[in-house]
Design an enzyme around this catalytic site. Structure first.
Site: not given
Ligand code: JD8
Length: 287
Positions: A96, A123, A165, A180
């Site tokens: 994220p 995490e 794609r 697109d």
């Molecule tokens: C990889 C672990 C969960 C995230 C604690 C919830 C992408 N757009 C996006 N939103 N969330 C992700 C994502 C979440 C992930 C992982 C991607 C690995 N988590 C963690 C930090 C807070 N938990 C994502 N691309």
């Protein structure tokens, strides 16, 4: 089915490392499943636990500095990426906290020979795994959107479909990728509404111009619809495109929308993205 496409010298190879290999099974269905069968790309999914050495096959431990949850251990990831990555690898780590994944990035990835996706959970992955890999290959930390998922697998489903794609031979009609939305700055507009038979459905008639056969009028209508929808739902896209690309009619349409907007805002507050109720005569509402 398009006439048989001779598989390219070396079709793109995609490897995914995850503790939930079954989560990536959907990549072997539909359009991508066909493309893999036709060797237009190859996909391998690996279970991270195959690189553990303890009886519990553990992949996580408590975070330094405290805080909630657990962090994925560097040693396991290091060994896994040592085995899966190679000379031509671009490593993609969904997070994220990553740079936004866009159509432009999808196009860049579609040029690569070898993509490896590292799916984190808990995490996240110990940051030294990313810095260590970056000593040997390009590494992208990428986010698919401003919302929080439980892990990287869902993001990999999204990114692999968006990239695959674009690969030669995957889409029956390559033209559909060329125009697109988001494909290039030249087309910052959202797709307009689509219609098919019957001409009238539940009292709603397909816009007459689309049944006119007048291609110029149809093209103009579709552009007006795309402009209106973009102005209402994604004004940021119009701003990033700048006014240079608008012709006189475009500006007329956009002025109407902003005029309507001001009225709407002043009267009843914001209707962004929600389809306003159809007016009483059942005609198709333009959004
Ligand atoms: C990889 C672990 C969960 C995230 C604690 C919830 C992408 N757009 C996006 N939103 N969330 C992700 C994502 C979440 C992930 C992982 C991607 C690995 N988590 C963690 C930090 C807070 N938990 C994502 N691309």
């Amino acid at each position: 089915m398009p006439d048989e496409v001779t598989p390219y010298a070396d079709p793109m190879r995609i490897d995914v490392v995850t503790i939930f290999p079954e989560y990536l099974q959907p990549l072997r269905t539909a359009l991508l499943g066909k493309a893999i069968e036709r060797e237009l790309l190859s996909l391998a999914v690996h279970d991270l636990r195959d690189w553990t050495h303890d009886v519990h096959r553990s992949v996580d431990s408590a975070p330094y500095g405290g805080g909630p949850g657990m962090v994925m251990k560097p040693q396991v990831w290091g060994e896994a990426l040592d085995d899966v990555c190679g000379e031509r690898t671009r490593l993609i780590v969904p997070t994220p906290a990553g740079e936004p994944f866009t159509q432009r990035l999808a196009q860049a990835y579609a040029e690569q020979e070898h993509l490896v996706f590292a799916c984190g959970r808990y995490e996240g992955i110990d940051q030294r795994v990313i810095t260590d890999a970056a000593r040997r290959m390009p590494v992208d930390e990428v986010s698919i959107g401003d919302y929080v998922l439980a892990g990287g697998e869902a993001a990999v489903l999204v990114m692999v479909e968006a990239v695959a794609r674009l690969l030669p031979g995957v889409l029956g009609n390559p033209a559909s990728a060329r125009d697109d939305s988001f494909a290039s700055d030249a087309s910052p507009l959202l797709e307009g509404p689509s219609y098919t038979r019957p001409e009238v459905w539940r009292g709603q008639e397909v816009p007459q111009v689309l049944r006119s056969g007048d291609h110029a009028k149809i093209a103009r209508f579709n552009r007006d619809e795309a402009l209106r929808r973009t102005a209402v739902r994604r004004p940021d896209l119009l701003r990033s495109a700048g006014a240079a690309g608008w012709d006189r009619r475009d500006r007329e349409v956009l002025d109407d929308v902003s005029a309507a907007d001001d009225v709407a805002d002043s009267v009843a507050g914001d209707t962004r993205g929600r389809t306003p109720p159809c007016d009483s005569d059942g005609g198709v509402c333009d959004t």
